[in-house]
Design a protein around this motif. Structure first.
Motif, PDB file in Angstrom:
ATOM      1  N   PRO A   1       1.275  -1.107  -0.067  1.00  0.00           N
ATOM      2  CA  PRO A   1      -0.233   0.069   0.283  1.00  0.00           C
ATOM      3  C   PRO A   1       0.753   1.352  -0.205  1.00  0.00           C
ATOM      4  O   PRO A   1       1.712   1.238   0.159  1.00  0.00           O
ATOM      5  CB  PRO A   1      -0.627  -0.167   1.032  1.00  0.00           C
ATOM      6  N   GLY A   2       0.138   2.492  -0.383  1.00  0.00           N
ATOM      7  CA  GLY A   2       0.679   3.730  -0.927  1.00  0.00           C
ATOM      8  C   GLY A   2       1.489   4.010   1.035  1.00  0.00           C
ATOM      9  O   GLY A   2       0.164   3.597   1.579  1.00  0.00           O
ATOM     10  N   TYR A   3       2.422   5.138   1.387  1.00  0.00           N
ATOM     11  CA  TYR A   3       2.070   5.428   2.468  1.00  0.00           C
ATOM     12  C   TYR A   3       2.898   7.202   1.925  1.00  0.00           C
ATOM     13  O   TYR A   3       3.288   7.087   1.254  1.00  0.00           O
ATOM     14  CB  TYR A   3       3.242   4.791   3.480  1.00  0.00           C
ATOM     15  N   ILE A   4       2.971   8.062   2.713  1.00  0.00           N
ATOM     16  CA  ILE A   4       3.501   9.256   3.299  1.00  0.00           C
ATOM     17  C   ILE A   4       4.789   9.189   3.845  1.00  0.00           C
ATOM     18  O   ILE A   4       5.127   8.576   4.739  1.00  0.00           O
ATOM     19  CB  ILE A   4       2.486  10.218   3.778  1.00  0.00           C
ATOM     20  N   VAL A   5       5.786   9.981   2.816  1.00  0.00           N
ATOM     21  CA  VAL A   5       7.597   9.950   3.669  1.00  0.00           C
ATOM     22  C   VAL A   5       7.299  10.913   4.454  1.00  0.00           C
ATOM     23  O   VAL A   5       7.185  12.471   4.352  1.00  0.00           O
ATOM     24  CB  VAL A   5       8.177  10.218   2.720  1.00  0.00           C
ATOM     25  N   ARG A   6       7.288  10.821   5.500  1.00  0.00           N
ATOM     26  CA  ARG A   6       8.005  12.092   6.410  1.00  0.00           C
ATOM     27  C   ARG A   6       9.025  12.689   6.638  1.00  0.00           C
ATOM     28  O   ARG A   6       9.957  12.046   6.758  1.00  0.00           O
ATOM     29  CB  ARG A   6       7.109  11.567   8.228  1.00  0.00           C
ATOM     30  N   VAL A   7       8.983  14.138   6.147  1.00  0.00           N
ATOM     31  CA  VAL A   7      10.204  14.570   6.019  1.00  0.00           C
ATOM     32  C   VAL A   7      10.910  15.663   7.445  1.00  0.00           C
ATOM     33  O   VAL A   7      10.074  16.338   8.397  1.00  0.00           O
ATOM     34  CB  VAL A   7      10.523  16.315   4.511  1.00  0.00           C
ATOM     35  N   ARG A   8      12.625  15.271   7.730  1.00  0.00           N
ATOM     36  CA  ARG A   8      12.477  15.252   9.455  1.00  0.00           C
ATOM     37  C   ARG A   8      12.772  17.726   8.431  1.00  0.00           C
ATOM     38  O   ARG A   8      12.781  17.300   7.425  1.00  0.00           O
ATOM     39  CB  ARG A   8      13.653  15.124   9.306  1.00  0.00           C
ATOM     40  N   LYS A   9      13.105  17.818   9.119  1.00  0.00           N
ATOM     41  CA  LYS A   9      14.152  19.500   9.084  1.00  0.00           C
ATOM     42  C   LYS A   9      15.605  19.051   8.410  1.00  0.00           C
ATOM     43  O   LYS A   9      16.310  18.552   8.942  1.00  0.00           O
ATOM     44  CB  LYS A   9      13.760  20.526  10.332  1.00  0.00           C
ATOM     45  N   ALA A  10      16.101  20.306   7.913  1.00  0.00           N
ATOM     46  CA  ALA A  10      16.969  20.118   7.267  1.00  0.00           C
ATOM     47  C   ALA A  10      18.403  20.205   8.470  1.00  0.00           C
ATOM     48  O   ALA A  10      18.376  21.064   8.940  1.00  0.00           O
ATOM     49  CB  ALA A  10      17.462  21.394   6.431  1.00  0.00           C
ATOM     50  N   ILE A  11      19.484  19.864   8.436  1.00  0.00           N
ATOM     51  CA  ILE A  11      20.059  19.760   9.008  1.00  0.00           C
ATOM     52  C   ILE A  11      21.651  21.030   8.472  1.00  0.00           C
ATOM     53  O   ILE A  11      22.199  20.367   7.551  1.00  0.00           O
ATOM     54  CB  ILE A  11      20.461  18.468   9.642  1.00  0.00           C
ATOM     55  N   VAL A  12      22.112  21.805   8.718  1.00  0.00           N
ATOM     56  CA  VAL A  12      22.957  22.964   8.148  1.00  0.00           C
ATOM     57  C   VAL A  12      23.905  22.984   9.081  1.00  0.00           C
ATOM     58  O   VAL A  12      23.739  23.818  10.113  1.00  0.00           O
ATOM     59  CB  VAL A  12      22.361  24.106   6.718  1.00  0.00           C
ATOM     60  N   ASP A  13      25.273  22.496   9.290  1.00  0.00           N
ATOM     61  CA  ASP A  13      26.817  22.838   9.834  1.00  0.00           C
ATOM     62  C   ASP A  13      25.930  22.683  11.396  1.00  0.00           C
ATOM     63  O   ASP A  13      26.384  23.576  12.497  1.00  0.00           O
ATOM     64  CB  ASP A  13      26.733  24.285  10.251  1.00  0.00           C
ATOM     65  N   GLY A  14      25.687  21.207  11.217  1.00  0.00           N
ATOM     66  CA  GLY A  14      25.036  20.494  12.826  1.00  0.00           C
ATOM     67  C   GLY A  14      23.983  21.363  13.372  1.00  0.00           C
ATOM     68  O   GLY A  14      23.896  21.224  14.165  1.00  0.00           O
ATOM     69  N   LYS A  15      23.318  22.308  12.512  1.00  0.00           N
ATOM     70  CA  LYS A  15      22.065  22.719  14.260  1.00  0.00           C
ATOM     71  C   LYS A  15      20.997  22.315  12.952  1.00  0.00           C
ATOM     72  O   LYS A  15      21.188  22.514  11.390  1.00  0.00           O
ATOM     73  CB  LYS A  15      22.194  24.442  13.641  1.00  0.00           C
ATOM     74  N   LYS A  16      19.445  22.340  13.114  1.00  0.00           N
ATOM     75  CA  LYS A  16      18.385  22.639  12.676  1.00  0.00           C
ATOM     76  C   LYS A  16      17.404  23.716  12.408  1.00  0.00           C
ATOM     77  O   LYS A  16      18.223  24.843  12.707  1.00  0.00           O
ATOM     78  CB  LYS A  16      17.044  21.637  13.100  1.00  0.00           C
ATOM     79  N   THR A  17      17.317  23.630  11.134  1.00  0.00           N
ATOM     80  CA  THR A  17      16.404  25.218  10.097  1.00  0.00           C
ATOM     81  C   THR A  17      15.145  24.396  10.280  1.00  0.00           C
ATOM     82  O   THR A  17      14.999  23.211  10.655  1.00  0.00           O
ATOM     83  CB  THR A  17      17.130  24.618   8.754  1.00  0.00           C
ATOM     84  N   LYS A  18      14.953  25.998   9.973  1.00  0.00           N
ATOM     85  CA  LYS A  18      12.968  26.011  10.079  1.00  0.00           C
ATOM     86  C   LYS A  18      12.774  25.099   9.079  1.00  0.00           C
ATOM     87  O   LYS A  18      11.064  24.786   9.386  1.00  0.00           O
ATOM     88  CB  LYS A  18      12.365  26.778  10.363  1.00  0.00           C
ATOM     89  N   GLU A  19      13.271  25.945   7.593  1.00  0.00           N
ATOM     90  CA  GLU A  19      12.519  24.984   6.378  1.00  0.00           C
ATOM     91  C   GLU A  19      12.818  23.204   6.844  1.00  0.00           C
ATOM     92  O   GLU A  19      13.315  23.179   6.864  1.00  0.00           O
ATOM     93  CB  GLU A  19      13.030  25.782   5.015  1.00  0.00           C
ATOM     94  N   LYS A  20      11.778  22.779   5.958  1.00  0.00           N
ATOM     95  CA  LYS A  20      11.344  21.213   5.931  1.00  0.00           C
ATOM     96  C   LYS A  20      12.294  21.140   4.184  1.00  0.00           C
ATOM     97  O   LYS A  20      12.289  22.211   3.238  1.00  0.00           O
ATOM     98  CB  LYS A  20      10.410  20.558   5.916  1.00  0.00           C
ATOM     99  N   VAL A  21      12.997  19.862   4.395  1.00  0.00           N
ATOM    100  CA  VAL A  21      13.545  19.257   3.029  1.00  0.00           C
ATOM    101  C   VAL A  21      12.763  18.741   2.292  1.00  0.00           C
ATOM    102  O   VAL A  21      11.433  18.147   2.859  1.00  0.00           O
ATOM    103  CB  VAL A  21      14.902  18.483   3.245  1.00  0.00           C
ATOM    104  N   GLN A  22      12.490  18.954   0.895  1.00  0.00           N
ATOM    105  CA  GLN A  22      11.433  18.577   0.139  1.00  0.00           C
ATOM    106  C   GLN A  22      12.042  17.272  -0.323  1.00  0.00           C
ATOM    107  O   GLN A  22      13.084  16.975  -0.642  1.00  0.00           O
ATOM    108  CB  GLN A  22      11.333  19.776  -1.149  1.00  0.00           C
ATOM    109  N   PRO A  23      11.542  16.489  -0.357  1.00  0.00           N
ATOM    110  CA  PRO A  23      11.345  15.296  -1.052  1.00  0.00           C
ATOM    111  C   PRO A  23      12.109  15.297  -2.570  1.00  0.00           C
ATOM    112  O   PRO A  23      11.208  15.631  -2.989  1.00  0.00           O
ATOM    113  CB  PRO A  23       9.987  14.137  -0.605  1.00  0.00           C
ATOM    114  N   ALA A  24      12.634  14.243  -2.280  1.00  0.00           N
ATOM    115  CA  ALA A  24      13.621  14.328  -4.339  1.00  0.00           C
ATOM    116  C   ALA A  24      12.523  12.727  -4.735  1.00  0.00           C
ATOM    117  O   ALA A  24      13.001  12.099  -4.360  1.00  0.00           O
ATOM    118  CB  ALA A  24      15.044  13.443  -3.645  1.00  0.00           C
ATOM    119  N   VAL A  25      12.809  13.552  -5.869  1.00  0.00           N
ATOM    120  CA  VAL A  25      11.465  12.578  -6.674  1.00  0.00           C
ATOM    121  C   VAL A  25      13.009  11.892  -7.421  1.00  0.00           C
ATOM    122  O   VAL A  25      13.839  12.570  -7.991  1.00  0.00           O
ATOM    123  CB  VAL A  25      10.678  13.289  -8.046  1.00  0.00           C
TER     124      VAL A  25
END
Length: 174
Positions: free
Chosen positions: A140-164
């Motif tokens: 069955p299909g499922y939704i991929v949950r995307v975590r927040k991006a980590i830049v230089d060891g710190k979490k950023t506010k924007e989420k990473v877009q899932p790559a196709v």
């Protein structure tokens, strides 16, 4: 060493006929006392410690049906593909090189369940569900949950877009 390719009866069986770690030595008495009947399915597994009644290396790991029982061996019928056809080969193998097979257990369990389901349906008067084996459904299909991006060891506010993921077109570089 020798010249050319080895052509002996036991060629290329160094690992095939060797015994597992800690399993060296002669077989136990239960090997000789195992009951076999005509029509049983058996697996041919060569025991390298016993040289008598050893089948040819092609038959190692094959499953066959018992057609004859002698004092110290079993007649086993094995199918062998020769060129384009399947031949039923009959060979005698000593009991040290044979184990009872579990290939028919699932079939028997399925037949018992089907008969029970048929009897239950007949008693209640309702139709049974499909008793045939069906292929597996696709996942069955499922939704991929995307975590927040980590830049230089710190979490950023924007989420990473899932790559196709897709196939890369073939390019001809000249």
């Amino acid at each position: 060493m020798g010249c050319g390719r080895a052509r002996g009866v036991r060629r290329n069986t160094r690992d095939m006929f060797s015994k597992k770690f800690g399993m060296k030595g002669l077989p136990s008495m239960s090997t000789y006392l195992a009951p076999y009947k005509v029509g049983d399915y058996v697996d041919i597994v060569v025991n390298g410690a016993i040289h008598k009644g050893m089948p040819y290396r092609y038959y190692h790991g094959r499953t066959g049906k018992v057609w004859n029982i002698t004092k110290s061996a079993l007649g086993v019928m094995v199918n062998k593909k020769v060129r384009g056809r399947i031949i039923s080969k009959r060979l005698h193998v000593r009991v040290e090189h044979v184990q009872s097979s579990r290939c028919i257990e699932e079939f028997k369990r399925r037949v018992a369940y089907n008969e029970k389901a048929k009897a239950e349906a007949k008693k209640t008067g309702k139709r049974t569900e499909v008793l045939k084996r069906l292929p597996k459904d696709p996942k069955p299909g499922y939704i991929v949950r995307v975590r927040k991006a980590i830049v230089d060891g710190k979490k950023t506010k924007e989420k990473v877009q899932p790559a196709v993921m897709c196939a890369v077109p073939y390019e001809l570089l000249a």
